[in-house]
Write a protein that holds these residues in place. Structure first.
Motif, PDB file in Angstrom:
ATOM      1  N   PRO A 169      36.014  24.936  43.013  1.00 28.09           N
ATOM      2  CA  PRO A 169      35.854  26.311  43.496  1.00 28.09           C
ATOM      3  C   PRO A 169      37.088  27.169  43.230  1.00 28.09           C
ATOM      4  O   PRO A 169      38.204  26.672  43.150  1.00 28.09           O
ATOM      5  CB  PRO A 169      35.619  26.120  45.001  1.00 28.09           C
ATOM      6  CG  PRO A 169      36.279  24.814  45.329  1.00 28.09           C
ATOM      7  CD  PRO A 169      36.133  23.961  44.105  1.00 28.09           C
ATOM      8  N   LEU A 170      36.856  28.471  43.128  1.00 24.54           N
ATOM      9  CA  LEU A 170      37.944  29.424  42.908  1.00 24.54           C
ATOM     10  C   LEU A 170      37.786  30.564  43.909  1.00 24.54           C
ATOM     11  O   LEU A 170      36.806  31.318  43.867  1.00 24.54           O
ATOM     12  CB  LEU A 170      37.898  29.969  41.476  1.00 24.54           C
ATOM     13  CG  LEU A 170      38.943  31.034  41.114  1.00 24.54           C
ATOM     14  CD1 LEU A 170      40.343  30.467  41.234  1.00 24.54           C
ATOM     15  CD2 LEU A 170      38.697  31.570  39.702  1.00 24.54           C
ATOM     16  N   LEU A 171      38.730  30.677  44.849  1.00 26.81           N
ATOM     17  CA  LEU A 171      38.737  31.765  45.824  1.00 26.81           C
ATOM     18  C   LEU A 171      39.334  32.998  45.162  1.00 26.81           C
ATOM     19  O   LEU A 171      40.546  33.087  44.975  1.00 26.81           O
ATOM     20  CB  LEU A 171      39.555  31.369  47.062  1.00 26.81           C
ATOM     21  CG  LEU A 171      39.626  32.425  48.168  1.00 26.81           C
ATOM     22  CD1 LEU A 171      38.268  32.656  48.798  1.00 26.81           C
ATOM     23  CD2 LEU A 171      40.640  32.016  49.231  1.00 26.81           C
ATOM     24  N   GLU A 172      38.460  33.927  44.812  1.00 23.88           N
ATOM     25  CA  GLU A 172      38.924  35.087  44.052  1.00 23.88           C
ATOM     26  C   GLU A 172      37.817  36.138  44.040  1.00 23.88           C
ATOM     27  O   GLU A 172      36.626  35.826  44.173  1.00 23.88           O
ATOM     28  CB  GLU A 172      39.272  34.658  42.609  1.00 23.88           C
ATOM     29  CG  GLU A 172      39.809  35.760  41.713  1.00 23.88           C
ATOM     30  CD  GLU A 172      41.092  36.362  42.240  1.00 23.88           C
ATOM     31  OE1 GLU A 172      40.982  37.301  43.063  1.00 23.88           O
ATOM     32  OE2 GLU A 172      42.183  35.920  41.828  1.00 23.88           O
ATOM     33  N   ASP A 173      38.192  37.366  43.910  1.00 24.52           N
ATOM     34  CA  ASP A 173      37.256  38.440  43.618  1.00 24.52           C
ATOM     35  C   ASP A 173      36.806  38.233  42.165  1.00 24.52           C
ATOM     36  O   ASP A 173      37.616  38.304  41.237  1.00 24.52           O
ATOM     37  CB  ASP A 173      37.981  39.784  43.781  1.00 24.52           C
ATOM     38  CG  ASP A 173      37.105  40.978  43.450  1.00 24.52           C
ATOM     39  OD1 ASP A 173      36.063  40.806  42.788  1.00 24.52           O
ATOM     40  OD2 ASP A 173      37.489  42.094  43.827  1.00 24.52           O
ATOM     41  N   PHE A 174      35.502  37.967  41.953  1.00 25.26           N
ATOM     42  CA  PHE A 174      35.103  37.576  40.598  1.00 25.26           C
ATOM     43  C   PHE A 174      35.241  38.714  39.592  1.00 25.26           C
ATOM     44  O   PHE A 174      35.193  38.482  38.386  1.00 25.26           O
ATOM     45  CB  PHE A 174      33.704  36.968  40.570  1.00 25.26           C
ATOM     46  CG  PHE A 174      32.581  37.859  41.069  1.00 25.26           C
ATOM     47  CD1 PHE A 174      32.217  39.010  40.404  1.00 25.26           C
ATOM     48  CD2 PHE A 174      31.857  37.509  42.196  1.00 25.26           C
ATOM     49  CE1 PHE A 174      31.176  39.809  40.844  1.00 25.26           C
ATOM     50  CE2 PHE A 174      30.810  38.293  42.649  1.00 25.26           C
ATOM     51  CZ  PHE A 174      30.469  39.461  41.975  1.00 25.26           C
ATOM     52  N   THR A 175      35.433  39.930  40.066  1.00 27.88           N
ATOM     53  CA  THR A 175      35.685  41.024  39.124  1.00 27.88           C
ATOM     54  C   THR A 175      37.130  41.038  38.645  1.00 27.88           C
ATOM     55  O   THR A 175      37.471  41.760  37.708  1.00 27.88           O
ATOM     56  CB  THR A 175      35.361  42.387  39.763  1.00 27.88           C
ATOM     57  OG1 THR A 175      36.282  42.638  40.838  1.00 27.88           O
ATOM     58  CG2 THR A 175      33.940  42.420  40.293  1.00 27.88           C
ATOM     59  N   ARG A 176      37.987  40.225  39.309  1.00 28.91           N
ATOM     60  CA  ARG A 176      39.413  40.223  38.973  1.00 28.91           C
ATOM     61  C   ARG A 176      39.915  38.870  38.487  1.00 28.91           C
ATOM     62  O   ARG A 176      41.079  38.732  38.136  1.00 28.91           O
ATOM     63  CB  ARG A 176      40.236  40.657  40.192  1.00 28.91           C
ATOM     64  CG  ARG A 176      39.875  42.036  40.723  1.00 28.91           C
ATOM     65  CD  ARG A 176      40.680  42.390  41.957  1.00 28.91           C
ATOM     66  NE  ARG A 176      40.308  43.694  42.499  1.00 28.91           N
ATOM     67  CZ  ARG A 176      40.845  44.247  43.570  1.00 28.91           C
ATOM     68  NH1 ARG A 176      41.793  43.591  44.231  1.00 28.91           N
ATOM     69  NH2 ARG A 176      40.453  45.431  43.995  1.00 28.91           N
ATOM     70  N   ALA A 177      39.056  37.859  38.498  1.00 30.60           N
ATOM     71  CA  ALA A 177      39.492  36.514  38.100  1.00 30.60           C
ATOM     72  C   ALA A 177      39.958  36.526  36.649  1.00 30.60           C
ATOM     73  O   ALA A 177      39.298  37.119  35.781  1.00 30.60           O
ATOM     74  CB  ALA A 177      38.359  35.513  38.290  1.00 30.60           C
TER      75      ALA A 177
END
Length: 727
Positions: free
Chosen positions: A543-551
């Motif tokens: 998993p990746l904790l991130e805003d997917f528009t900014r990953a």
């Protein structure tokens, strides 16, 4: 004297299961014959305590000074370490007699009527006892390595019951605030010189896995090509792995069969089936580092480990338990297996603490001279004598060594750092949006835990067609999608949600090796990742904790693979055309050249159907919309009165989109994060767009962002589409 005799007897007990021949052999240069260990620890007592301190003491045999010195340069030459197995003389009987001679002399030295001499020697006595306990562990390490070389595969101890086969839940991570902390031995009781002085260390917030990495998880690493993927390895580790043909942990061997049978491992209890629930053992620092990179984590530093462990009781599966093997983590919460079971690799080089000074004389060579080229391990193992370990204890080995009882606990930088960034972005977006002439808040902030729950309820409503239509379409076309997904691919999902649609792809495409959900909500991400791990144990979940528009970077486990992006749910319609193009471009950069992107899009249809889908009769969508205000109140200290706003859904034919708004029912002022915003009656906060497309119009938009339409699938009315884009 009681302590001395107990430790000496414990050493001899370890040899009772060994033949004379067992105690002579040396299986490799790093190991020593048991007979040599028995003599060397005796040499230590004779050299450092008896000769300098017991009047009239006569050495048992002056030649032993050469034969059984280990590495003390100040005391003169010695038998080369790789040639200790050539010492057929003295015999084992001679070594036993040597031990008896020294024990009798130690009895005189430590006699109660010595006028206080024994008390004056207490620090040397403690060191000698700890030294012998170290060699007790080394005896078992070396015996296991010796027996593993034998085609007879003898057992040192009786077999234990077969493993349960139960697979533990995915590891949880326990958070620590960090800050300025103290580590190192500084209290009462014995400690080796390398454990001090106590000193301050700055730690950034971090998390430790609540248990050790299991054999089952290591098998998944192996199945995913962990020993064949250079991008996971340190350069020297990769060279060593190739040179020595590492394919699995030391002592593992695969059963017969054309495809290779089940894995077994040589243990002190003989050759045993690998227990998926037990911790993986006998791995090098290089292997531990590669696994951590594959798992999207890292190894802890020794300062992190000690800070986390220093208030825990030193209790666990040590030598006194009689198990002689690492056991599955006991049930419970918080950190487990911290002490005992296996020594835990850290990423810290073995180096002196600030202010470290070795003791004067030859005894000062005990630890300081090895402070180069090695790495620290912490915690103790199932072959470590009970009472020998402590939170400050620093074990150390070279990064390529594997015969010790070593395991892996994962660490990572604190997730709360990423969450703090999300909160900061939330605050900035809300304040900026409420200051616009048309007030607005980005719809990505709908999905806190309550928002996610409400959205799942929306998907069950009779009026809300998109989810059930898309699910039916995906169920029908999943086999065809599976045909275009490469073997070993990583499936990267933008927004984890409940992962219902993801499961349709995972079931249809077992060739997917890695699932990497990206989500802005830690709660939603952990829940989705945990559920997938439980139900797809062979799948790597990163998993990746991130805003997917900014990953900007995929998790390590997904890198270097064919990548398929997955963006279901018509969420792309929440963007303006400019935002959608920018997102598609950033997704292309994240997924990489040659990647594929599966996107769900809602298709233009009758206005009545659309408005009903976003303004249901039960008011669930209204609660979902208003929950955004509740989240702003909770996380940003706002004072929105939810009853003073109404949910509105309208069709904007010119922009081909449904718009959701929160309309102010009166003139009012609202305080948000220290700022005040005025609302006139009838003024709205624009919370969501849901654009409706044709396949042709969406393909043209994607083409501007560097994608090419590969194929598309369209459902029956109410129409919904899934498109496949190629980078």
């Amino acid at each position: 004297m009681h302590r001395y005799r107990a430790v000496r007897q414990a050493t001899e007990v370890l040899t009772r299961a060994l033949t004379r021949e067992d105690q002579l052999a040396q299986s490799m240069p790093d190991a020593s014959p048991t007979k040599w260990h028995l003599a060397h620890v005796t040499w230590f007592w004779e050299t450092f305590l008896l000769i300098p301190n017991l009047a009239g003491y006569k050495p048992f045999d002056p030649r032993f000074h050469y034969l059984f010195n280990s590495y003390y340069e100040a005391l003169g030459p010695r038998q080369p370490r790789p040639q200790r197995g050539l010492l057929t003389r003295p015999s084992l009987d001679d070594v036993i007699a040597y031990r008896a001679h020294v024990d009798a002399a130690m009895g005189r030295l430590l006699a109660p009527d010595d006028g206080g001499g024994a008390g004056a020697l207490s620090s040397l006595l403690d060191l000698g006892l700890a030294h012998e306990e170290q060699h007790q562990e080394l005896i078992l390490m070396d015996v296991l390595h010796l027996f593993a070389q034998s085609p007879l595969q003898p057992a040192y101890a009786p077999p234990r019951p077969a493993p349960s086969g139960q697979v533990p839940e995915a590891p949880r991570f326990v958070g620590f605030e960090g800050g300025l902390v103290e580590i190192g031995h500084g209290g009462q009781g014995f400690a080796f010189d390398n454990e001090g002085p106590r000193h301050k260390v700055w730690l950034e917030p971090f998390e430790l896995a609540d248990r050790l990495v299991t054999n089952g998880e290591w098998l998944a690493f192996m199945a995913d090509g962990g020993y064949r993927r250079p991008e996971l390895w340190l350069s020297e580790g990769w060279a060593r792995a190739r040179e020595e043909d590492w394919q699995a942990p030391l002592y593992w061997q695969q059963g017969p069969g054309d495809q290779g049978g089940d894995w077994c491992a040589m243990t002190l209890h003989g050759l045993r089936p690998v227990d998926p629930a037990a911790p993986v053992a006998h791995v090098s620092f290089y292997e531990a580092e590669a696994y951590a990179a594959w798992a999207g984590a890292r190894l802890p530093t020794e300062a992190e480990w000690e800070h986390a462990a220093q208030d825990l009781p030193v209790a666990g599966n040590f030598l006194g338990s009689g198990r002689l093997a690492a056991a599955a983590a006991p049930p419970g919460t918080g950190l487990r297996q911290v002490f005992g079971d296996l020594w835990e690799w850290t990423r810290s080089a073995y180096a002196p603490y600030p202010g470290f000074k070795p003791a004067a004389g030859a005894v000062g060579e005990y630890n300081g001279k090895f402070m180069a080229g090695q790495f620290v391990l912490r915690g103790g193992a199932c072959v470590t004598p009970t009472g020998h370990a402590r939170a400050s204890y620093r074990n150390f080995f070279y990064p390529q060594q594997r015969w010790m009882f070593s395991g892996v606990r994962l660490a990572r930088d604190a997730a709360r750092d990423a969450q703090a960034e999300v909160t900061s972005a939330f605050k900035a977006d809300v304040l900026e949006g409420l200051a616009r002439p048309q007030k607005a808040v980005p719809p990505k902030y709908f999905y806190d835990a309550e928002g996610s729950r409400l959205f799942e309820a929306i998907t069950e409503l009779a009026e809300y067609y998109p989810t059930r239509t898309e699910v039916a379409l995906l169920r029908r076309i999943a086999p065809r999608i599976a045909q275009i997904i490469s073997r070993g691919a990583a499936l990267v999902e933008f927004g984890s949600g409940a992962s219902t649609k993801t499961r349709l792809l995972l079931d249809a495409a077992p060739q997917i090796a890695v699932y990497a959900p990206i989500d802005i909500s830690r709660a939603a991400l952990d829940e989705a990742a945990g559920a997938i791990r439980r139900d797809y144990p062979k799948l790597t979940v990163a998993p990746l904790l991130e805003d997917f528009t900014r990953a900007i970077s995929l998790p390590a486990a997904a890198q270097g693979r064919p990548v398929t992006g997955f963006f279901p749910g018509s969420t792309i319609g929440n963007f303006t055309p400019q935002e959608a193009q920018a997102f598609l471009a950033s997704a292309r950069g994240l997924l990489g050249a040659g990647s594929r992107f599966l996107v769900g899009i809602d298709v233009v249809k009758d206005e009545k159907v659309l408005v009903a889908a976003y303004d249901d009769a039960l008011g669930v969508t209204a609660a979902f919309n208003k929950n955004l205000l509740a989240r702003i109140n909770r996380e940003l200290g706002a004072d929105f009165d939810l009853s003073a706003f109404a949910h509105r859904a309208v069709w904007n034919a010119e922009e081909s989109r449904i718009e959701m708004h929160l309309e102010s029912l009166c003139d009012q002022r609202v305080r948000v994060a220290g700022s005040v915003f005025s609302f006139a009656k009838g003024e709205t906060i624009h919370t969501e767009n849901s654009a409706k497309f044709t396949v042709e119009r969406f393909a043209a938009l994607a083409n501007k962002a560097g994608w090419t339409l590969e194929t598309s699938w369209l459902s029956e009315d109410p129409a919904f589409a899934v498109v496949s884009l190629m980078a």
